[in-house]
Write an enzyme that holds these catalytic residues in place. Structure first.
Site, PDB file in Angstrom:
ATOM      1  N   PHE A   1      22.668  26.496  58.713  1.00 46.81           N
ATOM      2  CA  PHE A   1      23.249  25.882  59.910  1.00 46.81           C
ATOM      3  C   PHE A   1      22.435  24.673  60.335  1.00 46.81           C
ATOM      4  O   PHE A   1      22.092  24.487  61.501  1.00 46.81           O
ATOM      5  CB  PHE A   1      23.402  26.916  61.036  1.00 46.81           C
ATOM      6  CG  PHE A   1      24.612  26.663  61.892  1.00 46.81           C
ATOM      7  CD1 PHE A   1      25.893  26.874  61.384  1.00 46.81           C
ATOM      8  CD2 PHE A   1      24.477  26.162  63.177  1.00 46.81           C
ATOM      9  CE1 PHE A   1      27.007  26.607  62.157  1.00 46.81           C
ATOM     10  CE2 PHE A   1      25.589  25.896  63.966  1.00 46.81           C
ATOM     11  CZ  PHE A   1      26.860  26.122  63.460  1.00 46.81           C
TER      12      PHE A   1
ATOM     13  N   GLU B   1      32.988  19.750  46.068  1.00 50.36           N
ATOM     14  CA  GLU B   1      33.220  18.309  46.162  1.00 50.36           C
ATOM     15  C   GLU B   1      32.069  17.580  46.847  1.00 50.36           C
ATOM     16  O   GLU B   1      31.614  16.544  46.390  1.00 50.36           O
ATOM     17  CB  GLU B   1      34.523  18.036  46.930  1.00 50.36           C
ATOM     18  CG  GLU B   1      34.821  16.570  47.197  1.00 50.36           C
ATOM     19  CD  GLU B   1      35.066  15.779  45.919  1.00 50.36           C
ATOM     20  OE1 GLU B   1      36.034  16.075  45.226  1.00 50.36           O
ATOM     21  OE2 GLU B   1      34.285  14.859  45.613  1.00 50.36           O
TER      22      GLU B   1
ATOM     23  N   VAL C   1      28.289  16.099  45.287  1.00 49.98           N
ATOM     24  CA  VAL C   1      28.042  14.791  44.675  1.00 49.98           C
ATOM     25  C   VAL C   1      28.777  13.728  45.482  1.00 49.98           C
ATOM     26  O   VAL C   1      29.997  13.810  45.654  1.00 49.98           O
ATOM     27  CB  VAL C   1      28.543  14.735  43.210  1.00 49.98           C
ATOM     28  CG1 VAL C   1      28.251  13.373  42.588  1.00 49.98           C
ATOM     29  CG2 VAL C   1      27.931  15.852  42.380  1.00 49.98           C
TER      30      VAL C   1
ATOM     31  N   GLY D   1      16.326   7.055  59.642  1.00 52.60           N
ATOM     32  CA  GLY D   1      16.849   8.394  59.380  1.00 52.60           C
ATOM     33  C   GLY D   1      17.521   8.525  58.023  1.00 52.60           C
ATOM     34  O   GLY D   1      18.164   9.541  57.744  1.00 52.60           O
TER      35      GLY D   1
ATOM     36  N   GLU E   1      13.786  11.224  54.331  1.00 52.91           N
ATOM     37  CA  GLU E   1      13.031  12.324  54.921  1.00 52.91           C
ATOM     38  C   GLU E   1      11.567  11.916  55.093  1.00 52.91           C
ATOM     39  O   GLU E   1      11.102  10.955  54.480  1.00 52.91           O
ATOM     40  CB  GLU E   1      13.066  13.543  53.986  1.00 52.91           C
ATOM     41  CG  GLU E   1      14.440  13.986  53.560  1.00 52.91           C
ATOM     42  CD  GLU E   1      15.176  14.744  54.656  1.00 52.91           C
ATOM     43  OE1 GLU E   1      14.516  15.452  55.433  1.00 52.91           O
ATOM     44  OE2 GLU E   1      16.407  14.615  54.738  1.00 52.91           O
TER      45      GLU E   1
ATOM     46  N   ASP F   1      17.231  14.057  43.429  1.00 55.09           N
ATOM     47  CA  ASP F   1      18.559  14.255  44.018  1.00 55.09           C
ATOM     48  C   ASP F   1      19.649  13.701  43.098  1.00 55.09           C
ATOM     49  O   ASP F   1      20.656  14.361  42.841  1.00 55.09           O
ATOM     50  CB  ASP F   1      18.607  13.569  45.394  1.00 55.09           C
ATOM     51  CG  ASP F   1      19.984  13.630  46.014  1.00 55.09           C
ATOM     52  OD1 ASP F   1      20.423  14.740  46.368  1.00 55.09           O
ATOM     53  OD2 ASP F   1      20.632  12.571  46.126  1.00 55.09           O
TER      54      ASP F   1
ATOM     55  N   LYS G   1      22.818  15.641  40.845  1.00 56.17           N
ATOM     56  CA  LYS G   1      24.232  15.250  40.879  1.00 56.17           C
ATOM     57  C   LYS G   1      24.749  14.968  39.479  1.00 56.17           C
ATOM     58  O   LYS G   1      25.888  15.314  39.133  1.00 56.17           O
ATOM     59  CB  LYS G   1      24.386  14.043  41.796  1.00 56.17           C
ATOM     60  CG  LYS G   1      24.145  14.444  43.262  1.00 56.17           C
ATOM     61  CD  LYS G   1      23.887  13.262  44.160  1.00 56.17           C
ATOM     62  CE  LYS G   1      23.780  13.707  45.611  1.00 56.17           C
ATOM     63  NZ  LYS G   1      23.313  12.612  46.502  1.00 56.17           N
TER      64      LYS G   1
ATOM     65  N   GLY H   1      25.825  12.172  55.482  1.00 57.29           N
ATOM     66  CA  GLY H   1      26.264  12.151  56.876  1.00 57.29           C
ATOM     67  C   GLY H   1      26.833  13.504  57.249  1.00 57.29           C
ATOM     68  O   GLY H   1      27.474  14.150  56.442  1.00 57.29           O
TER      69      GLY H   1
END
Lengths: 327, 327
Positions: free
Chosen positions: B8, B140, B143, B197, B200, B211, B215, B307
């Site tokens: 969460f 979905e 990636v 932002g 990290e 990352d 993907k 986002g």
């Protein structure tokens, strides 16, 4: 899955080739049980050889041995599941294509079409008919050719509210405008497009913005649930775009592109100033669309807007979706 | 449709918000029957208020009143149909997320995840398990965030043979490289990304190419039917990209971008020279992918790769697809 191909020009032949190329893709037999164009037809409930069909058309100009009467009669003479309607677009009346699509949907059978006439004139009527009869009507290739947009918006983005779509939907116009960017006058750029096979001998349909307007109408009805037809589009083509206007735009870091725009309130085709570097400032024959949504933000997609095999590939994706649904 | 949200943080909260925003989109009731993170949980078979969940987490730091034990116990304590697994990615072991996904699939229930750990480490095992149990596994948002790519390739383009995918799959790296194009040194560009932002506090996962590699693995297994894991990817991050290299590239009309590439034989993440004006030369945080296919040619897509609401929108589209399938 038994298929009738109505229209055996570039796209019809391309689709037959694709069925042959991709025959090992299908879990169930896929047969062409009839094919026809304006002059001739052929039927075989056992399945026609797609390669032989294409070769005969290329060699003799005729898709089949039988002289064509009415498409409806051919459709009524065979048992079939899906009509692939790829006859030439008639934007005035919808032409034979409209009759074929309507007749097939009324029988509860499925239709895949890239024929913009029926879709730009009678989309909502056809859609209601399909719903009533339990038929499936798919038309991915009618906008943007091999560039996914219809099914992208109505399936992948089904949770989104699409706020607007702005795009380049006619590769011929974009090629001409791109060539004008290099200093060529309109007439010469058009001539070059014709020599390269990008523009028809009679280029009216492209350069007057009619083709783009058809696509904008299809998007408006299918994605925005509007109830509009070709006559509702505000259309300006590219014939009035002067070399002076292009030079003036270039001075300001801009290019001129023929943009189709659709939203809940807009339905327009017009040459517009686009800043260089903007996704819609692209050169050449590609189609590009900017899809603005409420959650995902803006998604940009581009791909080949025309071409025998490219458009046929959009029909193939619709066919496979229908096969999944009917399973 | 009864949903459990595992994790969460940003995306989990975004998804709860989206469920609230889009509640009128569903033909059947959609209820959150449980939500948990690493610290606390809450269950209610009658359905939890998504807004109250988000507010409680924001105000108290806890999603629920109960102290968290094992996620499996929470999953076993409620009747649910779909697990939305959005807990943090653990690329070393797959972490709790892997256990949640596996447990749910084993029960014959459906999973939507954007958690790259389970997918980059155990995709084929999970996929086989889902097939065996009749479960649906969709991902979905794992990636490209809101940029459609997984379902675009496996559904819209299902008739195509996808030959290769090359793309920008990490907005943080692309932002840093774009800023370096303007003359900023790496450290300063990274700092700016952190202040905005986009990166990290510990940026390793992004800037070392980890990352992007996750993907690329997900694409390899799901689109190319390969059987690879994270360890199989040849990875070079952007930490070694110097200002000098960027300046030298610029002299030749090029930029440097972190490109992930996958095909039947390639599985690579590396900084590459891209000509200015090329679709992969884009600046900023957008994700972009070039999908090369046998029939449709090359399709380019771009969209927001990250986002809260954007990633949640990809989960929403997967949820609606599951609802359609289960109807």
């Amino acid at each position: 899955m038994r298929i009738v191909i109505a229209g055996f020009g570039t796209v019809g032949q391309g689709f037959a080739e694709v069925l042959h190329l991709k025959s090992d893709l299908f879990d169930e037999p896929v047969k062409i049980v009839a094919a026809f164009d304006s002059k001739s037809y052929v039927t075989d409930s056992g399945g026609l050889d797609p390669v032989a069909l294409v070769n005969r058309k290329k060699e003799t100009g005729a898709v089949g041995p039988n002289r064509m009467g009415s498409g409806i009669d051919v459709l009524d003479s065979v048992d079939y599941d899906v009509l692939v309607e790829v006859s030439p677009t008639d934007i005035r009346t919808g032409g034979e294509g409209l009759r074929h699509v309507e007749h097939t949907l009324r029988k509860g059978k499925d239709v895949i079409t890239v024929n913009k006439g029926p879709l730009a004139l009678k989309f909502n009527k056809l859609n209601r008919l399909a719903k009533k009869k339990g038929s499936i009507l798919r038309f991915e290739g009618s906008v943007g050719g091999a560039m996914p947009i219809i099914n992208l918006c109505s399936e992948n983005l089904r949770g989104e509210q699409v706020r607007s779509i702005r795009g380049i939907f006619n590769g011929t116009c974009n090629f001409i405008l791109s060539r004008m960017d290099t200093g060529l006058p309109f007439e010469q750029a058009l001539k070059e497009a014709q020599q390269l096979g990008y523009a028809e001998t009679d280029p009216t349909y492209d350069i007057e913005g009619i083709d783009t307007a058809c696509k904008v109408v299809i998007l408006a009805n299918s994605i925005f649930n509007r109830d509009v037809t070709f006559a509702d589009v505000s259309i300006t083509g590219i014939t009035s775009v002067s070399s002076e206007a292009i030079a003036l735009a270039a001075d300001q870091g801009m290019v001129i592109r023929l943009i189709g725009e659709v939203s809940d309130t807009v339905l327009e085709v017009s040459p517009r100033l686009v800043p260089k570097g903007h996704p819609l400032s692209v050169s050449g024959t590609l189609n590009t669309a900017r899809i603005q949504t409420d959650l995902a933000g803006t998604i940009t997609i581009s791909g080949k807007g025309a071409g025998r095999i490219e458009t046929a590939s959009a029909i193939l994706s619709d066919l496979m979706a229908i096969m999944d649904s009917r399973r």
